[in-house]
Design an enzyme around this catalytic site. Structure first.
Site, mmCIF file in Angstrom:
data_model
loop_
_atom_site.group_PDB
_atom_site.id
_atom_site.type_symbol
_atom_site.label_atom_id
_atom_site.label_comp_id
_atom_site.label_asym_id
_atom_site.label_seq_id
_atom_site.Cartn_x
_atom_site.Cartn_y
_atom_site.Cartn_z
ATOM 1 C CG ASP A 223 -9.206 -18.539 -5.103
ATOM 2 O OD1 ASP A 223 -10.018 -18.788 -4.189
ATOM 3 O OD2 ASP A 223 -7.999 -18.284 -4.891
ATOM 4 C CG HIS A 246 -9.952 -22.963 -4.799
ATOM 5 N ND1 HIS A 246 -9.001 -22.171 -4.204
ATOM 6 C CD2 HIS A 246 -9.299 -23.668 -5.763
ATOM 7 C CE1 HIS A 246 -7.819 -22.380 -4.783
ATOM 8 N NE2 HIS A 246 -7.988 -23.283 -5.733
#
Length: 397
Positions: A223, A246
């Protein structure tokens, strides 16, 4: 019987504590977790031993050092190292030690954190590996079966003047580290690792905190490498390597009507490798009185990044139940300087801002991004700003 540790390793731990306290001209009291019954083989749960060492260090009126010698230590339950303490200088030396979570993810899966330092001041954590063994929980989530949300590996909450150096976190159930409700926290030289497909394993999350410094982190996770939540003020991130992951995100913001803003954030010298995003600001499309301002992204290299520069004020990750309203988050004074590299998609810069509160005073300077050796595109909606120097793709302001 615990295996006797090599003299040089014991000396290294003692030397760390001694040098630290020599610098502050104070005599320290040292507590070794093995003396409290900790098992360095990892076969026996050492939670109570760690809490015993902490209780003594926290209760000491003199500066204290907790030694965690080389070995593997099982901490099988959610553990809070709480204050306030009688002294404001507690050093935890973990060089060569690995703390492992329970093999059954359910043992901590419903807890907010696996390990928490709460209401402390002057704590220094040096070295060591935290292995939350989150793989079995990720498998549960991917199966579609009911699963706990998972525990954050390390929480630093409601605390002041905390330093974390040389720590490694692997395979977190959820976020690896969260800094919440804190002032003056420094994180230096940490390594964070989890597979790129591990769900919600943000590297370092900061919220409701001020004067936070993150230097030289190396983050590979599933993430955001660094995520910034409401109430963050005076955050400095420098020399970060991110990927997979991310990217670096401010948000998501604006889920609640009354929300603290984000201000004075600088990210300088960053490398992104095959990440979903580079620099991202995201907010839900719903009313809110929050804001983001005075943010500076500088000196970054993007390698095959899907969305190198993005502001998304219609954030809705699963595309179901989206609010479909104008975001109330006010975004202004955001700068992007010396950003180079390659985009994995044709739109390398996307500014999708609020209809009700357009983005104001965005600034691009010396941006050079390519897409498959071609000039990529920029996309703007409700965004205003200026461009200086060479900017590729051409600014859409």
């Amino acid at each position: 019987m615990a295996k006797q540790l090599p003299h040089t390793l014991l000396l290294r731990h003692a030397l760390f504590c001694s040098l630290f306290f020599t610098q502050i001209l104070a005599k320290s009291t040292t507590y070794n977790v093995v003396d409290f019954g900790a098992d360095p083989t990892g076969l026996k749960d050492s939670t109570l031993a760690f809490l015993g060492a902490w209780s003594n260090a926290c209760g000491s009126w003199r500066p204290a050092c907790i030694q965690v010698p080389p070995g593997q230590f099982l901490l099988g339950t959610a553990t809070r190292f709480g204050g306030p303490c009688n002294n404001k200088v507690i050093s935890i030396s973990m060089g060569g030690a690995t703390l492992v979570g329970p093999s059954d993810y359910r043992a901590i899966g419903e807890a907010l954190h696996w390990l928490t330092f709460d209401q402390v001041s002057g704590v220094r954590i040096h070295g060591g590996v935290l292995d939350a063994r989150g793989g079995s929980l990720w498998a549960c989530k991917s199966s579609g079966q009911p699963c706990p949300i998972g525990a954050i590996t390390l929480g630093i909450t409601n605390s002041n003047n905390v330093v974390v150096t040389g720590l490694t976190s692997i395979n977190s159930q959820l976020f690896h580290m969260i800094i919440s409700g804190c002032n003056n926290v420094k994180v230096h030289g940490v390594k964070i690792m989890a597979p790129g497909n591990s769900p919600n394993t943000d590297g370092i999350h900061v919220q409701f905190s001020s004067d936070i410094t993150i230097l030289n982190p190396r983050i590979r996770t599933g993430d955001d490498c660094v995520s910034v939540g409401p109430g963050t003020k005076n955050l400095w991130v420098e020399d970060i390597a991110c990927g997979p992951g991310h990217g670096i995100s401010i948000g998501s913001l604006g889920w609640g009507m009354n929300e603290d803003g984000v201000t004075n954030v600088t990210v300088r010298t960053a490398t992104f490798s095959k990440t979903m995003n580079g620099f991202r600001i995201k907010s839900w499309g719903r009313p809110s009185n929050g804001f983001v301002n005075n943010v500076h992204f500088e000196h970054a290299f993007m390698s095959d990044v899907q969305n190198p520069i993005v502001i998304d004020q219609h954030y809705c990750p699963y595309y179901t139940g989206c609010p479909q309203m104008a975001s109330g988050i006010r975004i202004s004074d955001i700068s992007y300087k010396d950003i180079h590299g390659t985009s994995a998609t044709q739109v390398a810069m996307k500014f999708d801002c609020s209809l009700k509160h357009p983005c104001r005073r965005l600034r691009l300077e010396d941006v050079n991004l390519t897409y498959k050796n071609q000039v990529p595109q920029a996309s703007c909606r409700n965004a205003g700003g200026t461009a200086f120097g060479t900017v590729q793709p051409e600014s859409c302001f």
